[in-house]
Write a protein that holds these residues in place. Structure first.
Motif, PDB file in Angstrom:
ATOM      1  N   GLN A 166     -18.365 -12.672   4.167  1.00  0.00           N
ATOM      2  CA  GLN A 166     -17.030 -12.457   3.471  1.00  0.00           C
ATOM      3  C   GLN A 166     -15.910 -12.217   4.575  1.00  0.00           C
ATOM      4  OE1 GLN A 166     -17.205  -9.433   0.327  1.00  0.00           O
ATOM      5  NE2 GLN A 166     -19.454  -9.707   0.484  1.00  0.00           N
ATOM      6  N   LEU A 167     -16.222 -11.496   5.642  1.00  0.00           N
ATOM      7  CA  LEU A 167     -15.134 -11.413   6.851  1.00  0.00           C
ATOM      8  C   LEU A 167     -14.692 -12.821   7.297  1.00  0.00           C
ATOM      9  CD1 LEU A 167     -16.483  -8.205   8.780  1.00  0.00           C
ATOM     10  CD2 LEU A 167     -14.458  -8.287   6.838  1.00  0.00           C
ATOM     11  N   GLU A 168     -15.699 -13.599   7.363  1.00  0.00           N
ATOM     12  CA  GLU A 168     -15.313 -15.047   7.732  1.00  0.00           C
ATOM     13  C   GLU A 168     -14.665 -16.107   6.868  1.00  0.00           C
ATOM     14  OE1 GLU A 168     -19.191 -16.385   9.142  1.00  0.00           O
ATOM     15  OE2 GLU A 168     -19.275 -14.931  11.105  1.00  0.00           O
ATOM     16  N   GLY A 169     -14.389 -15.479   5.594  1.00  0.00           N
ATOM     17  CA  GLY A 169     -13.524 -16.254   4.492  1.00  0.00           C
ATOM     18  C   GLY A 169     -14.689 -16.627   3.255  1.00  0.00           C
ATOM     19  N   TYR A 170     -15.799 -16.332   3.332  1.00  0.00           N
ATOM     20  CA  TYR A 170     -16.511 -16.879   2.409  1.00  0.00           C
ATOM     21  C   TYR A 170     -16.162 -15.999   1.346  1.00  0.00           C
ATOM     22  CZ  TYR A 170     -19.560 -19.673   5.108  1.00  0.00           C
ATOM     23  OH  TYR A 170     -19.964 -20.832   5.817  1.00  0.00           O
ATOM     24  N   GLY A 171     -16.398 -16.406  -0.081  1.00  0.00           N
ATOM     25  CA  GLY A 171     -16.271 -15.596  -1.399  1.00  0.00           C
ATOM     26  C   GLY A 171     -17.325 -15.932  -2.232  1.00  0.00           C
ATOM     27  N   LEU A 172     -17.223 -15.024  -3.085  1.00  0.00           N
ATOM     28  CA  LEU A 172     -18.613 -15.076  -4.259  1.00  0.00           C
ATOM     29  C   LEU A 172     -18.132 -16.141  -5.201  1.00  0.00           C
ATOM     30  CD1 LEU A 172     -21.105 -13.771  -5.223  1.00  0.00           C
ATOM     31  CD2 LEU A 172     -19.761 -12.540  -6.960  1.00  0.00           C
TER      32      LEU A 172
ATOM     33  N   ARG B 170     -12.510 -14.553  -3.658  1.00  0.00           N
ATOM     34  CA  ARG B 170     -12.610 -13.870  -2.268  1.00  0.00           C
ATOM     35  C   ARG B 170     -12.476 -12.295  -2.548  1.00  0.00           C
ATOM     36  NH1 ARG B 170      -9.089 -15.478   2.650  1.00  0.00           N
ATOM     37  NH2 ARG B 170     -10.562 -14.133   3.710  1.00  0.00           N
ATOM     38  N   LEU B 171     -13.660 -11.884  -2.164  1.00  0.00           N
ATOM     39  CA  LEU B 171     -13.814 -10.362  -2.343  1.00  0.00           C
ATOM     40  C   LEU B 171     -12.944  -9.550  -1.432  1.00  0.00           C
ATOM     41  CD1 LEU B 171     -17.513 -10.111  -3.469  1.00  0.00           C
ATOM     42  CD2 LEU B 171     -15.376 -10.353  -5.137  1.00  0.00           C
ATOM     43  N   ILE B 172     -13.055 -10.240  -0.110  1.00  0.00           N
ATOM     44  CA  ILE B 172     -12.089  -9.394   0.899  1.00  0.00           C
ATOM     45  C   ILE B 172     -10.918 -10.185   1.330  1.00  0.00           C
ATOM     46  CG2 ILE B 172     -12.448  -8.504   3.368  1.00  0.00           C
ATOM     47  CD1 ILE B 172     -15.296  -7.989   2.726  1.00  0.00           C
ATOM     48  N   ARG B 173      -9.817  -9.600   1.182  1.00  0.00           N
ATOM     49  CA  ARG B 173      -8.585 -10.187   1.589  1.00  0.00           C
ATOM     50  C   ARG B 173      -7.593  -9.285   1.805  1.00  0.00           C
ATOM     51  NH1 ARG B 173      -9.305 -11.659  -4.113  1.00  0.00           N
ATOM     52  NH2 ARG B 173      -8.309  -9.854  -5.459  1.00  0.00           N
ATOM     53  N   PRO B 174      -6.233  -9.692   2.414  1.00  0.00           N
ATOM     54  CA  PRO B 174      -5.282  -8.713   2.743  1.00  0.00           C
ATOM     55  C   PRO B 174      -4.747  -7.903   1.711  1.00  0.00           C
ATOM     56  CG  PRO B 174      -4.802 -10.928   3.501  1.00  0.00           C
ATOM     57  CD  PRO B 174      -6.004 -11.107   2.596  1.00  0.00           C
ATOM     58  N   ALA B 175      -4.495  -6.614   1.987  1.00  0.00           N
ATOM     59  CA  ALA B 175      -4.110  -5.762   0.981  1.00  0.00           C
ATOM     60  C   ALA B 175      -2.656  -6.266   0.403  1.00  0.00           C
ATOM     61  CB  ALA B 175      -4.055  -4.192   1.483  1.00  0.00           C
ATOM     62  N   GLU B 176      -2.619  -5.966  -0.837  1.00  0.00           N
ATOM     63  CA  GLU B 176      -1.490  -6.273  -1.600  1.00  0.00           C
ATOM     64  C   GLU B 176      -0.491  -4.989  -1.736  1.00  0.00           C
ATOM     65  OE1 GLU B 176      -2.138  -8.042  -5.388  1.00  0.00           O
ATOM     66  OE2 GLU B 176      -3.582  -9.718  -4.334  1.00  0.00           O
ATOM     67  N   TRP B 177       0.648  -5.006  -1.738  1.00  0.00           N
ATOM     68  CA  TRP B 177       1.347  -3.919  -1.764  1.00  0.00           C
ATOM     69  C   TRP B 177       2.816  -4.586  -2.468  1.00  0.00           C
ATOM     70  CZ3 TRP B 177       6.357  -3.601   0.568  1.00  0.00           C
ATOM     71  CH2 TRP B 177       6.501  -4.459   1.541  1.00  0.00           C
ATOM     72  N   ARG B 178       3.413  -3.430  -2.964  1.00  0.00           N
ATOM     73  CA  ARG B 178       4.771  -3.976  -3.575  1.00  0.00           C
ATOM     74  C   ARG B 178       5.531  -2.658  -3.453  1.00  0.00           C
ATOM     75  NH1 ARG B 178       4.190  -2.626  -9.718  1.00  0.00           N
ATOM     76  NH2 ARG B 178       2.338  -1.565  -9.384  1.00  0.00           N
ATOM     77  N   PRO B 179       6.928  -2.974  -3.165  1.00  0.00           N
ATOM     78  CA  PRO B 179       7.956  -1.654  -2.827  1.00  0.00           C
ATOM     79  C   PRO B 179       8.206  -1.204  -4.021  1.00  0.00           C
ATOM     80  CG  PRO B 179       9.147  -3.899  -2.864  1.00  0.00           C
ATOM     81  CD  PRO B 179       7.482  -4.290  -2.849  1.00  0.00           C
ATOM     82  N   ILE B 180       8.520  -0.048  -3.887  1.00  0.00           N
ATOM     83  CA  ILE B 180       8.944   1.050  -5.156  1.00  0.00           C
ATOM     84  C   ILE B 180      10.265   1.468  -4.915  1.00  0.00           C
ATOM     85  CG2 ILE B 180       8.206   3.181  -6.038  1.00  0.00           C
ATOM     86  CD1 ILE B 180       5.725   2.318  -5.972  1.00  0.00           C
ATOM     87  N   ASP B 181      10.978   1.397  -6.168  1.00  0.00           N
ATOM     88  CA  ASP B 181      12.465   1.522  -5.909  1.00  0.00           C
ATOM     89  C   ASP B 181      12.810   3.084  -6.012  1.00  0.00           C
ATOM     90  OD1 ASP B 181      13.203  -1.028  -6.064  1.00  0.00           O
ATOM     91  OD2 ASP B 181      13.168  -1.054  -8.400  1.00  0.00           O
ATOM     92  N   GLY B 182      11.972   3.848  -6.291  1.00  0.00           N
ATOM     93  CA  GLY B 182      12.379   5.488  -6.470  1.00  0.00           C
ATOM     94  C   GLY B 182      11.185   6.238  -6.301  1.00  0.00           C
ATOM     95  N   VAL B 183      11.251   7.610  -6.118  1.00  0.00           N
ATOM     96  CA  VAL B 183      10.234   8.594  -5.780  1.00  0.00           C
ATOM     97  C   VAL B 183      10.347   9.749  -6.852  1.00  0.00           C
ATOM     98  CG1 VAL B 183       9.226   9.968  -4.226  1.00  0.00           C
ATOM     99  CG2 VAL B 183      10.171   8.154  -3.356  1.00  0.00           C
ATOM    100  N   ILE B 184       8.988   9.653  -7.549  1.00  0.00           N
ATOM    101  CA  ILE B 184       8.918  10.659  -8.541  1.00  0.00           C
ATOM    102  C   ILE B 184       8.317  12.046  -8.011  1.00  0.00           C
ATOM    103  CG2 ILE B 184       8.227  11.456 -10.948  1.00  0.00           C
ATOM    104  CD1 ILE B 184       8.226   8.506 -11.745  1.00  0.00           C
ATOM    105  N   SER B 185       8.831  13.153  -8.016  1.00  0.00           N
ATOM    106  CA  SER B 185       8.377  14.312  -7.357  1.00  0.00           C
ATOM    107  C   SER B 185       8.023  15.350  -8.619  1.00  0.00           C
ATOM    108  CB  SER B 185       9.605  15.371  -6.562  1.00  0.00           C
ATOM    109  OG  SER B 185      10.218  14.645  -5.489  1.00  0.00           O
ATOM    110  N   ILE B 186       6.599  15.705  -8.301  1.00  0.00           N
ATOM    111  CA  ILE B 186       6.163  16.526  -9.229  1.00  0.00           C
ATOM    112  C   ILE B 186       5.768  17.737  -8.796  1.00  0.00           C
ATOM    113  CG2 ILE B 186       3.926  16.718 -10.743  1.00  0.00           C
ATOM    114  CD1 ILE B 186       3.642  13.943 -10.795  1.00  0.00           C
ATOM    115  N   GLN B 187       6.444  18.819  -9.473  1.00  0.00           N
ATOM    116  CA  GLN B 187       6.222  20.264  -8.804  1.00  0.00           C
ATOM    117  C   GLN B 187       5.245  21.097  -9.526  1.00  0.00           C
ATOM    118  OE1 GLN B 187       9.923  21.798  -7.918  1.00  0.00           O
ATOM    119  NE2 GLN B 187      11.006  19.826  -7.600  1.00  0.00           N
TER     120      GLN B 187
END
Length: 89
Positions: A9-15, A72-89
């Motif tokens: 999987q690290l070499e690019g193989y997928g299920l 492919r079970l192992i791949r680069p992580a996906e991320w997306r930017p967040i426009d705001g931050v919600i604080s929980i007190q």
């Protein structure tokens, strides 16, 4: 020692899952299904085609069709930017 499937999987193989539809000589009017699964490289699928070559040479069932799913079970992580931050007190 590491698991060989994890290393693959690290070499690019997928299920890869293949649905093999076939006819047997003793029941030619009955379409049957065999499900095969292994780690393989898309889009060439060398492991799958080696299996299908073995099937054509050694098994007396005639292939009708093969349907392939690959992930492919192992791949680069996906991320997306967040426009705001919600604080929980």
């Amino acid at each position: 020692m590491s698991d060989p499937e994890f290393i693959a999987q690290l070499e690019g193989y997928g299920l890869t899952t293949a649905e093999v539809h076939f006819y047997r000589p003793d029941a030619p009017s009955l379409l049957q299904l065999f499900v095969w699964q292994a780690y393989d490289l898309a889009p060439n699928f060398p492991v799958l085609f080696e299996f299908l070559d073995h099937w054509r040479r050694e098994i007396e069932a005639v292939l009708h069709s093969v349907r392939i799913a690959h992930e492919r079970l192992i791949r680069p992580a996906e991320w997306r930017p967040i426009d705001g931050v919600i604080s929980i007190q």
